[in-house]
Design an enzyme around this catalytic site. Structure first.
Site, PDB file in Angstrom:
ATOM      1  N   LYS A 142       0.800  -1.261  -0.228  1.00  0.00           N
ATOM      2  CA  LYS A 142      -0.411  -0.080  -0.191  1.00  0.00           C
ATOM      3  C   LYS A 142       0.906   1.486   0.092  1.00  0.00           C
ATOM      4  O   LYS A 142       0.573   2.410  -0.980  1.00  0.00           O
ATOM      5  CB  LYS A 142      -1.104  -0.041   1.097  1.00  0.00           C
ATOM      6  CG  LYS A 142      -2.281   1.669   0.958  1.00  0.00           C
ATOM      7  CD  LYS A 142      -2.665   1.432   2.710  1.00  0.00           C
ATOM      8  CE  LYS A 142      -1.868   1.887   3.178  1.00  0.00           C
ATOM      9  NZ  LYS A 142      -2.245   2.579   4.606  1.00  0.00           N
ATOM     10  N   ASP A 160      -6.059   1.404   1.198  1.00  0.00           N
ATOM     11  CA  ASP A 160      -6.092   0.749   3.014  1.00  0.00           C
ATOM     12  C   ASP A 160      -8.257   0.628   3.161  1.00  0.00           C
ATOM     13  O   ASP A 160      -9.015   0.391   2.198  1.00  0.00           O
ATOM     14  CB  ASP A 160      -5.967   2.645   3.608  1.00  0.00           C
ATOM     15  CG  ASP A 160      -6.977   3.810   2.938  1.00  0.00           C
ATOM     16  OD1 ASP A 160      -8.381   3.152   2.438  1.00  0.00           O
ATOM     17  OD2 ASP A 160      -7.058   5.052   3.223  1.00  0.00           O
TER      18      ASP A 160
END
Length: 233
Positions: A142, A160
């Site tokens: 991420k 997320d």
């Protein structure tokens, strides 16, 4: 049919687990068209001055709010905006600057180790590939996607909790884990929206499509949403 078999045939359909059906391409396009109309140039909410400070800020943002990270890094980035300057501060000084952030001890250790590796292996520059970024301490997929998108303009989808929730609720890219959602977004999001897609989804999840009490009454996608979490006015 025996009584036992009859009972089994009645319960099987209820026990079946099915994956939510992804929204049509036209439906996905309509969602992102509305996002773009409402906010043509969405921005991430972490403060940074260059790719290095962006990388550090994203590493620090794990299990912390952007507001909290910005408060902690404001003075830090004024005195250390390169790996060399950050390394010269030493871990204890970095730790003191970020002690208001969750997991600050581990994060300070990772920031120093990250700086050492940037200097030793990348000539002090933030690398521009996902694999190289993920080789850095404290950097996962991420974080790498955020840096590639914001610092280097690549079309990536950083998933997320907000993106995961919104992508599933709106059936843009249904998935049981973040990687499924990320790969689903890569396929579903039209290229013209790719640069800003994860910003729109994050902001929508953070301020409107909230986890516990989504503010559906002011959602610009209210008429398109068929999520079981939708709150009907």
């Amino acid at each position: 049919m025996t009584q036992e078999n009859s009972r089994t045939s009645r319960v099987l359909p209820k026990a079946r687990i099915t994956k939510p059906r992804a929204r049509s391409a036209a439906g996905v396009r309509e969602i992102f068209t509305r996002f773009r109309t409402a906010n043509p140039e969405p921005k991430g909410e972490l403060d940074y001055v260059n790719p290095f400070t962006l990388l550090v800020a994203v590493v620090l943002s794990a299990q912390a709010t952007d507001v909290g990270v910005n408060k902690a890094t404001r003075k830090l980035f004024e005195i250390a905006d390169t790996p060399q300057k950050m390394l010269a501060l030493r871990e204890d000084v970095v730790r003191d600057h970020i002690r208001t952030i969750g997991l600050f001890r581990t994060k300070a250790r990772n920031v120093i180790a990250l700086c050492e590796k940037l200097i030793e292996e990348f000539d002090g520059q933030v690398p521009t590939t996902r694999a190289e970024l993920e080789s850095l301490p404290g950097v996962g997929r991420k974080t790498a996607n955020v840096v590639l998108n914001i610092a280097f303009g690549e079309i990536t989808h950083a998933v997320d909790t907000h993106v995961f929730r919104v992508a599933n609720r709106l059936r843009i890219a249904p998935g049981k884990n973040v990687l499924e959602v990320e790969l689903g977004l890569e396929k579903a999001v039209p290229a013209e929206f790719g640069r800003h897609a994860h910003h729109w989804l994050i902001l929508h999840g953070r301020y409107t499509c909230k986890a516990l009490r989504p503010e559906c009454e002011r959602c610009l996608l209210y008429d398109l949403c068929d999520s079981p979490d939708k709150r009907v006015a």
